[in-house]
Design a protein around this motif. Structure first.
Motif, PDB file in Angstrom:
ATOM      1  N   TYR A 107       0.835  -1.193   0.000  1.00  0.00           N
ATOM      2  CA  TYR A 107       0.000   0.000   0.000  1.00  0.00           C
ATOM      3  C   TYR A 107       0.870   1.244   0.000  1.00  0.00           C
ATOM      4  O   TYR A 107       1.877   1.317   0.697  1.00  0.00           O
ATOM      5  CB  TYR A 107      -0.909   0.004   1.241  1.00  0.00           C
ATOM      6  N   ARG A 108       0.451   2.213  -0.787  1.00  0.00           N
ATOM      7  CA  ARG A 108       1.140   3.497  -0.850  1.00  0.00           C
ATOM      8  C   ARG A 108       0.567   4.404   0.226  1.00  0.00           C
ATOM      9  O   ARG A 108      -0.650   4.508   0.367  1.00  0.00           O
ATOM     10  CB  ARG A 108       0.915   4.151  -2.212  1.00  0.00           C
ATOM     11  N   VAL A 109       1.431   5.069   0.968  1.00  0.00           N
ATOM     12  CA  VAL A 109       0.995   6.052   1.957  1.00  0.00           C
ATOM     13  C   VAL A 109       1.194   7.425   1.320  1.00  0.00           C
ATOM     14  O   VAL A 109       2.284   7.748   0.846  1.00  0.00           O
ATOM     15  CB  VAL A 109       1.776   5.922   3.271  1.00  0.00           C
ATOM     16  N   LEU A 110       0.122   8.210   1.290  1.00  0.00           N
ATOM     17  CA  LEU A 110       0.121   9.492   0.593  1.00  0.00           C
ATOM     18  C   LEU A 110      -0.233  10.633   1.537  1.00  0.00           C
ATOM     19  O   LEU A 110      -1.092  10.480   2.424  1.00  0.00           O
ATOM     20  CB  LEU A 110      -0.909   9.463  -0.543  1.00  0.00           C
ATOM     21  N   LEU A 111       0.399  11.777   1.328  1.00  0.00           N
ATOM     22  CA  LEU A 111       0.016  13.009   2.013  1.00  0.00           C
ATOM     23  C   LEU A 111      -0.764  13.866   1.027  1.00  0.00           C
ATOM     24  O   LEU A 111      -0.404  13.950  -0.155  1.00  0.00           O
ATOM     25  CB  LEU A 111       1.246  13.787   2.488  1.00  0.00           C
ATOM     26  N   LEU A 112      -1.820  14.508   1.525  1.00  0.00           N
ATOM     27  CA  LEU A 112      -2.660  15.362   0.690  1.00  0.00           C
ATOM     28  C   LEU A 112      -2.422  16.820   1.047  1.00  0.00           C
ATOM     29  O   LEU A 112      -2.252  17.173   2.221  1.00  0.00           O
ATOM     30  CB  LEU A 112      -4.137  15.011   0.889  1.00  0.00           C
ATOM     31  N   ASN A 113      -2.413  17.666   0.045  1.00  0.00           N
ATOM     32  CA  ASN A 113      -2.164  19.090   0.251  1.00  0.00           C
ATOM     33  C   ASN A 113      -3.376  19.766   0.878  1.00  0.00           C
ATOM     34  O   ASN A 113      -4.518  19.373   0.655  1.00  0.00           O
ATOM     35  CB  ASN A 113      -1.844  19.758  -1.091  1.00  0.00           C
ATOM     36  N   ASP A 114      -3.093  20.751   1.701  1.00  0.00           N
ATOM     37  CA  ASP A 114      -4.137  21.643   2.206  1.00  0.00           C
ATOM     38  C   ASP A 114      -3.535  23.039   2.269  1.00  0.00           C
ATOM     39  O   ASP A 114      -2.333  23.218   2.088  1.00  0.00           O
ATOM     40  CB  ASP A 114      -4.664  21.180   3.574  1.00  0.00           C
ATOM     41  N   ASP A 115      -4.367  24.029   2.508  1.00  0.00           N
ATOM     42  CA  ASP A 115      -3.888  25.416   2.494  1.00  0.00           C
ATOM     43  C   ASP A 115      -3.459  25.925   3.867  1.00  0.00           C
ATOM     44  O   ASP A 115      -3.149  27.104   4.006  1.00  0.00           O
ATOM     45  CB  ASP A 115      -4.993  26.340   1.949  1.00  0.00           C
ATOM     46  N   TYR A 116      -3.442  25.063   4.871  1.00  0.00           N
ATOM     47  CA  TYR A 116      -3.209  25.536   6.229  1.00  0.00           C
ATOM     48  C   TYR A 116      -1.982  24.933   6.917  1.00  0.00           C
ATOM     49  O   TYR A 116      -1.355  25.587   7.734  1.00  0.00           O
ATOM     50  CB  TYR A 116      -4.444  25.270   7.093  1.00  0.00           C
ATOM     51  N   THR A 117      -1.646  23.685   6.622  1.00  0.00           N
ATOM     52  CA  THR A 117      -0.529  23.032   7.308  1.00  0.00           C
ATOM     53  C   THR A 117       0.794  23.646   6.829  1.00  0.00           C
ATOM     54  O   THR A 117       1.060  23.685   5.620  1.00  0.00           O
ATOM     55  CB  THR A 117      -0.529  21.513   7.026  1.00  0.00           C
ATOM     56  N   PRO A 118       1.617  24.117   7.759  1.00  0.00           N
ATOM     57  CA  PRO A 118       2.900  24.718   7.359  1.00  0.00           C
ATOM     58  C   PRO A 118       3.823  23.696   6.690  1.00  0.00           C
ATOM     59  O   PRO A 118       3.841  22.518   7.053  1.00  0.00           O
ATOM     60  CB  PRO A 118       3.511  25.193   8.683  1.00  0.00           C
ATOM     61  N   MET A 119       4.598  24.163   5.742  1.00  0.00           N
ATOM     62  CA  MET A 119       5.535  23.307   5.017  1.00  0.00           C
ATOM     63  C   MET A 119       6.543  22.671   5.977  1.00  0.00           C
ATOM     64  O   MET A 119       6.902  21.504   5.816  1.00  0.00           O
ATOM     65  CB  MET A 119       6.265  24.105   3.940  1.00  0.00           C
ATOM     66  N   GLU A 120       6.975  23.414   6.980  1.00  0.00           N
ATOM     67  CA  GLU A 120       7.949  22.893   7.945  1.00  0.00           C
ATOM     68  C   GLU A 120       7.372  21.710   8.729  1.00  0.00           C
ATOM     69  O   GLU A 120       8.092  20.769   9.070  1.00  0.00           O
ATOM     70  CB  GLU A 120       8.394  23.992   8.920  1.00  0.00           C
ATOM     71  N   PHE A 121       6.066  21.784   9.017  1.00  0.00           N
ATOM     72  CA  PHE A 121       5.425  20.684   9.744  1.00  0.00           C
ATOM     73  C   PHE A 121       5.391  19.421   8.882  1.00  0.00           C
ATOM     74  O   PHE A 121       5.651  18.317   9.371  1.00  0.00           O
ATOM     75  CB  PHE A 121       4.003  21.078  10.168  1.00  0.00           C
ATOM     76  N   ALA A 138      -0.879  15.199  13.568  1.00  0.00           N
ATOM     77  CA  ALA A 138      -1.382  16.440  12.965  1.00  0.00           C
ATOM     78  C   ALA A 138      -2.507  17.027  13.825  1.00  0.00           C
ATOM     79  O   ALA A 138      -2.539  18.249  14.058  1.00  0.00           O
ATOM     80  CB  ALA A 138      -1.872  16.172  11.545  1.00  0.00           C
ATOM     81  N   ARG A 139      -3.414  16.183  14.299  1.00  0.00           N
ATOM     82  CA  ARG A 139      -4.519  16.666  15.137  1.00  0.00           C
ATOM     83  C   ARG A 139      -3.994  17.242  16.459  1.00  0.00           C
ATOM     84  O   ARG A 139      -4.482  18.272  16.924  1.00  0.00           O
ATOM     85  CB  ARG A 139      -5.525  15.553  15.455  1.00  0.00           C
ATOM     86  N   GLN A 140      -2.992  16.575  17.045  1.00  0.00           N
ATOM     87  CA  GLN A 140      -2.420  17.076  18.302  1.00  0.00           C
ATOM     88  C   GLN A 140      -1.822  18.475  18.129  1.00  0.00           C
ATOM     89  O   GLN A 140      -1.813  19.280  19.068  1.00  0.00           O
ATOM     90  CB  GLN A 140      -1.327  16.125  18.804  1.00  0.00           C
ATOM     91  N   HIS A 141      -1.334  18.745  16.927  1.00  0.00           N
ATOM     92  CA  HIS A 141      -0.731  20.053  16.649  1.00  0.00           C
ATOM     93  C   HIS A 141      -1.698  20.976  15.904  1.00  0.00           C
ATOM     94  O   HIS A 141      -1.285  22.009  15.357  1.00  0.00           O
ATOM     95  CB  HIS A 141       0.577  19.870  15.865  1.00  0.00           C
ATOM     96  N   GLN A 142      -2.952  20.587  15.880  1.00  0.00           N
ATOM     97  CA  GLN A 142      -4.045  21.377  15.303  1.00  0.00           C
ATOM     98  C   GLN A 142      -3.819  21.754  13.840  1.00  0.00           C
ATOM     99  O   GLN A 142      -4.042  22.885  13.420  1.00  0.00           O
ATOM    100  CB  GLN A 142      -4.296  22.617  16.160  1.00  0.00           C
ATOM    101  N   HIS A 143      -3.360  20.750  13.068  1.00  0.00           N
ATOM    102  CA  HIS A 143      -3.199  20.933  11.631  1.00  0.00           C
ATOM    103  C   HIS A 143      -4.161  19.989  10.905  1.00  0.00           C
ATOM    104  O   HIS A 143      -4.363  18.851  11.335  1.00  0.00           O
ATOM    105  CB  HIS A 143      -1.765  20.630  11.184  1.00  0.00           C
ATOM    106  N   PRO A 144      -4.723  20.437   9.784  1.00  0.00           N
ATOM    107  CA  PRO A 144      -5.677  19.600   9.045  1.00  0.00           C
ATOM    108  C   PRO A 144      -5.018  18.637   8.051  1.00  0.00           C
ATOM    109  O   PRO A 144      -5.685  18.118   7.147  1.00  0.00           O
ATOM    110  CB  PRO A 144      -6.535  20.631   8.310  1.00  0.00           C
ATOM    111  N   LEU A 145      -3.740  18.361   8.203  1.00  0.00           N
ATOM    112  CA  LEU A 145      -3.015  17.485   7.282  1.00  0.00           C
ATOM    113  C   LEU A 145      -3.717  16.141   7.144  1.00  0.00           C
ATOM    114  O   LEU A 145      -4.111  15.528   8.142  1.00  0.00           O
ATOM    115  CB  LEU A 145      -1.586  17.272   7.792  1.00  0.00           C
ATOM    116  N   GLN A 146      -3.876  15.694   5.909  1.00  0.00           N
ATOM    117  CA  GLN A 146      -4.521  14.417   5.631  1.00  0.00           C
ATOM    118  C   GLN A 146      -3.490  13.422   5.099  1.00  0.00           C
ATOM    119  O   GLN A 146      -2.683  13.748   4.233  1.00  0.00           O
ATOM    120  CB  GLN A 146      -5.636  14.581   4.580  1.00  0.00           C
ATOM    121  N   CYS A 147      -3.570  12.195   5.620  1.00  0.00           N
ATOM    122  CA  CYS A 147      -2.692  11.121   5.192  1.00  0.00           C
ATOM    123  C   CYS A 147      -3.587   9.921   4.889  1.00  0.00           C
ATOM    124  O   CYS A 147      -4.461   9.571   5.690  1.00  0.00           O
ATOM    125  CB  CYS A 147      -1.702  10.791   6.315  1.00  0.00           C
TER     126      CYS A 147
END
Length: 119
Positions: free
Chosen positions: A41-55, A105-114
């Motif tokens: 299985y491929r693990v993918l990250l999805l883009n959003d407009d809120y999660t900082p690039m550094e995170f 991501a949730r613990q750091h209050q970011h909407p990053l989707q994986c």
């Protein structure tokens, strides 16, 4: 040898008429179990407009053991194309990584989707 009344004696395979045993050759076949490779299985990250690039870079380094350069490259791919591959794993490993990333991501209050998808 136990015999019931009226029953005929049973001759076992290998017994000769003269009471000896048959010393013929026999072939023992050993069957190899057929093992199937596990699905990947491929693990993918999805883009959003809120999660900082550094995170996102930090997530890639921490959960996917990417060096800083590889993590930056994947993050930029996610940023520019909307999705980026973090790695390919067996089902259990992929599922664990998705859960770890989402929880982090949730613990750091970011909407990053994986997410994960069959390879």
């Amino acid at each position: 040898m136990n015999q019931r009344l009226g029953a005929k004696p049973v001759r076992l395979q290998g017994d000769d008429k003269d009471g000896g045993t048959d010393r013929g050759t026999s072939v023992i076949t050993r069957t190899k179990p057929k093992t199937k490779r596990p699905s990947l299985y491929r693990v993918l990250l999805l883009n959003d407009d809120y999660t900082p690039m550094e995170f996102v870079i930090h997530v890639l380094e921490r959960f996917f053991q990417k060096d800083h350069e590889a993590a930056t490259r994947i993050m930029l791919h996610v940023h520019n194309h909307g999705v980026g591959e973090c790695g390919i794993y067996t089902f259990e490993v992929a599922e664990t990584k998705v859960t770890q990333v989402m929880d982090f991501a949730r613990q750091h209050q970011h909407p990053l989707q994986c997410v994960m998808e069959k390879n």
